[in-house]
Motif scaffolding. Structure first.
Motif, PDB file in Angstrom:
ATOM      1  N   LYS A 223      -1.677 -64.970  89.326  1.00  0.00           N
ATOM      2  CA  LYS A 223      -1.869 -63.999  88.245  1.00  0.00           C
ATOM      3  C   LYS A 223      -1.317 -64.647  87.145  1.00  0.00           C
ATOM      4  O   LYS A 223      -2.017 -64.928  85.977  1.00  0.00           O
ATOM      5  N   ASN A 224      -0.169 -64.951  86.985  1.00  0.00           N
ATOM      6  CA  ASN A 224       0.779 -65.558  85.913  1.00  0.00           C
ATOM      7  C   ASN A 224       0.092 -66.933  85.518  1.00  0.00           C
ATOM      8  O   ASN A 224      -0.139 -67.282  84.298  1.00  0.00           O
ATOM      9  N   PHE A 225      -0.052 -67.764  86.495  1.00  0.00           N
ATOM     10  CA  PHE A 225      -1.074 -68.853  86.393  1.00  0.00           C
ATOM     11  C   PHE A 225      -2.299 -68.661  85.485  1.00  0.00           C
ATOM     12  O   PHE A 225      -2.483 -69.545  84.433  1.00  0.00           O
ATOM     13  N   PHE A 226      -3.056 -67.820  85.815  1.00  0.00           N
ATOM     14  CA  PHE A 226      -4.395 -67.912  85.272  1.00  0.00           C
ATOM     15  C   PHE A 226      -4.077 -67.158  83.896  1.00  0.00           C
ATOM     16  O   PHE A 226      -4.880 -67.660  83.003  1.00  0.00           O
ATOM     17  N   LYS A 227      -3.323 -66.377  83.886  1.00  0.00           N
ATOM     18  CA  LYS A 227      -3.023 -65.859  82.428  1.00  0.00           C
ATOM     19  C   LYS A 227      -2.515 -66.757  81.392  1.00  0.00           C
ATOM     20  O   LYS A 227      -2.940 -66.825  80.408  1.00  0.00           O
ATOM     21  N   LYS A 228      -1.804 -67.662  81.763  1.00  0.00           N
ATOM     22  CA  LYS A 228      -1.027 -68.595  80.810  1.00  0.00           C
ATOM     23  C   LYS A 228      -1.487 -69.950  80.878  1.00  0.00           C
ATOM     24  O   LYS A 228      -1.537 -70.491  79.795  1.00  0.00           O
ATOM     25  N   GLU A 229      -2.190 -70.514  81.941  1.00  0.00           N
ATOM     26  CA  GLU A 229      -2.688 -71.877  81.992  1.00  0.00           C
ATOM     27  C   GLU A 229      -4.159 -71.983  81.985  1.00  0.00           C
ATOM     28  O   GLU A 229      -4.638 -73.014  82.557  1.00  0.00           O
ATOM     29  N   THR A 230      -4.783 -71.304  81.978  1.00  0.00           N
ATOM     30  CA  THR A 230      -6.418 -71.141  82.113  1.00  0.00           C
ATOM     31  C   THR A 230      -7.007 -70.606  80.725  1.00  0.00           C
ATOM     32  O   THR A 230      -6.613 -69.773  79.950  1.00  0.00           O
ATOM     33  N   PHE A 231      -8.331 -70.896  80.639  1.00  0.00           N
ATOM     34  CA  PHE A 231      -9.342 -70.237  79.666  1.00  0.00           C
ATOM     35  C   PHE A 231     -10.807 -70.176  80.237  1.00  0.00           C
ATOM     36  O   PHE A 231     -10.990 -70.884  81.272  1.00  0.00           O
ATOM     37  N   THR A 232     -11.278 -69.140  79.871  1.00  0.00           N
ATOM     38  CA  THR A 232     -12.622 -69.013  80.578  1.00  0.00           C
ATOM     39  C   THR A 232     -13.549 -69.206  79.317  1.00  0.00           C
ATOM     40  O   THR A 232     -13.620 -69.146  78.106  1.00  0.00           O
TER      41      THR A 232
END
Length: 178
Positions: free
Chosen positions: A73-82
């Motif tokens: 969850k933290n990875f997707f929140k901090k290191e990704t974009f949609t």
């Protein structure tokens, strides 16, 4: 079919080959990122690289040696974009297409949490269930929670024929491609 509980099962030469076939048959393309866990056998990352995809390793949970869902969850929140219903890695700008969970020693994580990642980030889900043939989650077969589950029948597994493996899925299109 009786052991896996899946609609569609394909016998394969090995669990390692099954991982590669699963990546191909679910449509994971060249240079797309496949997230897996840092604690795994080399077959998982080897299959990802053989598919010309990019393995991205995340840390495991102390509780069950599987993917740590809070870390994810933290990875997707901090290191990704949609963008346009797809998820991308900020640093590399590469598309993240798949989450490949490895069931270390046959231990099954909380699979309800997988659906969150599948829906929110539009991911394919593959289970490296090499050591988990016959396992269930809340009395349901593993393939009910993913696009494809791979089992190994190697001599060191919980259920063996000495060699080989099984690709299990509920999706006829994946089975037919494989």
């Amino acid at each position: 079919k009786k052991v896996t509980g899946s609609k569609y099962n394909l016998t394969i030469s090995s669990g390692s080959a099954g991982l590669y076939i699963a990546l191909k048959s679910t449509g994971i393309k060249k240079d797309e990122i496949v997230i897996t866990q840092s604690y795994t056998f080399s077959a998982t990352t080897n299959a990802i690289m053989l598919n010309n995809s990019i393995p991205l390793l995340v840390d495991i949970s102390d509780n069950d040696l599987n993917n740590d869902f809070e870390n994810l969850k933290n990875f997707f929140k901090k290191e990704t974009f949609t963008k346009q219903n797809s998820t991308y890695h900020k640093k590399t700008k590469k598309k993240i297409s798949c989450l490949c969970l490895v069931f270390t020693l046959g231990l099954i994580p909380d699979l309800k949490k997988i659906e969150y990642f599948r829906k929110k980030y539009n991911l394919k889900i593959i289970f490296d269930a090499a050591c988990a043939l016959g396992s269930k989650y809340k009395k349901k077969d593993l393939a009910k929670f993913c696009d494809a589950a791979i089992y190994s029948l190697n001599g060191n597994k919980n259920f063996t024929s000495g060699a080989g493996g099984i690709l299990s899925t509920e999706k006829k299109s994946i089975f037919n491609y494989a």
